[in-house]
Design a protein around this motif. Sequence first.
Motif, mmCIF file in Angstrom:
data_model
loop_
_atom_site.group_PDB
_atom_site.id
_atom_site.type_symbol
_atom_site.label_atom_id
_atom_site.label_comp_id
_atom_site.label_asym_id
_atom_site.label_seq_id
_atom_site.Cartn_x
_atom_site.Cartn_y
_atom_site.Cartn_z
ATOM 1 N N GLY A 152 0.809 -1.209 0.000
ATOM 2 C CA GLY A 152 0.000 0.000 0.000
ATOM 3 C C GLY A 152 0.839 1.255 0.000
ATOM 4 O O GLY A 152 0.326 2.352 -0.224
ATOM 5 N N VAL A 153 2.143 1.109 0.243
ATOM 6 C CA VAL A 153 3.062 2.252 0.273
ATOM 7 C C VAL A 153 4.116 2.127 -0.834
ATOM 8 O O VAL A 153 4.427 3.098 -1.529
ATOM 9 C CB VAL A 153 3.752 2.355 1.654
ATOM 10 N N THR A 163 -0.385 1.860 -10.089
ATOM 11 C CA THR A 163 -1.063 1.167 -8.997
ATOM 12 C C THR A 163 -2.055 0.178 -9.587
ATOM 13 O O THR A 163 -2.864 0.554 -10.453
ATOM 14 C CB THR A 163 -1.784 2.162 -8.084
ATOM 15 N N LEU A 164 -2.000 -1.073 -9.127
ATOM 16 C CA LEU A 164 -2.868 -2.126 -9.644
ATOM 17 C C LEU A 164 -3.928 -2.497 -8.619
ATOM 18 O O LEU A 164 -3.725 -2.327 -7.410
ATOM 19 C CB LEU A 164 -2.034 -3.377 -9.985
ATOM 20 N N SER A 211 4.391 -1.865 9.527
ATOM 21 C CA SER A 211 5.327 -2.801 8.896
ATOM 22 C C SER A 211 6.729 -2.219 8.933
ATOM 23 O O SER A 211 6.950 -1.084 9.384
ATOM 24 C CB SER A 211 4.906 -3.075 7.442
ATOM 25 N N ASP A 212 7.692 -3.005 8.423
ATOM 26 C CA ASP A 212 9.086 -2.551 8.406
ATOM 27 C C ASP A 212 9.319 -1.377 7.467
ATOM 28 O O ASP A 212 10.369 -0.742 7.515
ATOM 29 C CB ASP A 212 10.004 -3.713 7.994
ATOM 30 N N VAL A 213 8.345 -1.095 6.597
ATOM 31 C CA VAL A 213 8.483 0.054 5.700
ATOM 32 C C VAL A 213 8.617 1.344 6.495
ATOM 33 O O VAL A 213 9.265 2.298 6.044
ATOM 34 C CB VAL A 213 7.264 0.116 4.746
ATOM 35 N N ASP A 214 8.044 1.374 7.699
ATOM 36 C CA ASP A 214 8.118 2.585 8.533
ATOM 37 C C ASP A 214 9.555 2.976 8.865
ATOM 38 O O ASP A 214 9.824 4.133 9.192
ATOM 39 C CB ASP A 214 7.355 2.372 9.843
ATOM 40 N N LEU A 245 -2.072 10.067 -4.119
ATOM 41 C CA LEU A 245 -1.569 9.245 -3.020
ATOM 42 C C LEU A 245 -2.341 7.930 -2.959
ATOM 43 O O LEU A 245 -3.560 7.915 -3.119
ATOM 44 C CB LEU A 245 -1.738 9.978 -1.690
ATOM 45 N N PRO A 246 -1.644 6.806 -2.728
ATOM 46 C CA PRO A 246 -2.363 5.532 -2.538
ATOM 47 C C PRO A 246 -3.330 5.634 -1.365
ATOM 48 O O PRO A 246 -3.066 6.330 -0.378
ATOM 49 C CB PRO A 246 -1.235 4.533 -2.259
ATOM 50 N N ALA A 247 -4.447 4.932 -1.475
ATOM 51 C CA ALA A 247 -5.494 5.017 -0.448
ATOM 52 C C ALA A 247 -4.980 4.623 0.929
ATOM 53 O O ALA A 247 -5.287 5.274 1.933
ATOM 54 C CB ALA A 247 -6.676 4.137 -0.844
ATOM 55 N N PHE A 248 -4.162 3.551 0.992
ATOM 56 C CA PHE A 248 -3.676 3.118 2.296
ATOM 57 C C PHE A 248 -2.736 4.154 2.903
ATOM 58 O O PHE A 248 -2.752 4.380 4.115
ATOM 59 C CB PHE A 248 -2.963 1.771 2.190
ATOM 60 N N MET A 249 -1.917 4.805 2.069
ATOM 61 C CA MET A 249 -1.002 5.825 2.580
ATOM 62 C C MET A 249 -1.785 7.000 3.170
ATOM 63 O O MET A 249 -1.391 7.568 4.198
ATOM 64 C CB MET A 249 -0.068 6.303 1.469
#
Length: 399
Positions: free
Chosen positions: A61-62, A223-224, A193-196, A120-124
């Motif tokens: 999502g990011v 974005t898919l 997640s670890d992306v943070d 911006l992606p919805a989750f972001m």
Amino acid sequence: MQLPVSLFIGLRYSQSRKGNAFISFITLFSVAGIFLGVMALTIVSSVMNGFEGELKKRILGVIPHLVVTTDADHPDDWQHQVLQRPGVAQISPFLQAEALVQSPRQLTGVLLQGVTNDALPAFMQQALIVGSWQQFAQQRYAVVLGRALAEQLEVSVGDKLRFMLPQAGSYTPMGWVPRQRLFTVSGILDTGSDVDKLIAVTALDDLSRLLSSTVQQQQWRITLDEPFAAPQFAQQLAADSSLQVQDWRQSHGKLFAAVAMEKAMMWLMLLLIVAVAAFNIVSALVMMVTDKQAEIAILKTLGMTDQQLFNVFAVQGLSNGVAGAVAGALAGVLLCWQLNPLLAALGLQLAPGIILPIDIQFDQLLFILLSAVALTVLAVWYPAKRAVGINPADILRDE
């Protein structure tokens, strides 16, 4: 309604509790094994699906699903063609660069993304826990940090950070000096997640200005609807030699490959439990055939065909296997539905406030049921063939 003779006798045998108690015990043990195996497979696969779904939502999502790089003078007609394909949700301008970020107390490496506020992606958008995207869009040289990164740098909203881009810089009498700029923290993301730990988001125009002397190409974020379809889309887009395509596997492919491998191994181990239980039916049916040799001989003498006799024992074995599989699947679904309250009642929660993600996929549940039935079919074949091979003359000679 009169049932076929094979079905009638097979069901009578499977429901009968008279005769050899040991055979009844083995049969009950086999059904219980199939029940427990299918139930465990249903629960574990649903929890693994939930974990995979959470990882997909929180990481992909990011992280961009696809990044397409083109020359600055490349025509933009390819975007319209790609947007017409099913499964493509959005195409937006995008930049990404590795950078060093320095706070008054810490220095670390980050992945700096340049985005436009309207793409911006919805989750972001949902993951922003401090600040607002409107304020982010109004400020120049504003940056949104991942929560773990902000804690590592010991900064909060309003603090200043120095970003240094090694790939953009110039030679001075002191040597190579990376381009650098002060940014203001305007928000904090929490993706869970670890992306943070490595993500920093700034405005596309601000990052473009920092990279203006080195960027000779344009990047686009695709974005898919289904991120796992990115490899197939990447292959299709790569057919155009003027497009350079990267998908999310370059950065996080190993993580999802490890999850898929763990999921497959759990499936295999639990399916082996079902297989062992299903093949216990072989023992019960072989003993049943041995115990019922006289009845089998009489049925053959009265004119029952080999196929009908085969069907009698196939029905008996399959009825037990199907009953265990269906009951196990229903119990697994019910336990999945109440798994988190049950774990909380037993004091087995992972941590306070953390619940197990559960995703019951009914096509997967159907596959589990069919697998259990298929193993049962294999298990009943040998005893049924053995019953067909009985010679009535040998059995009834001394009767």
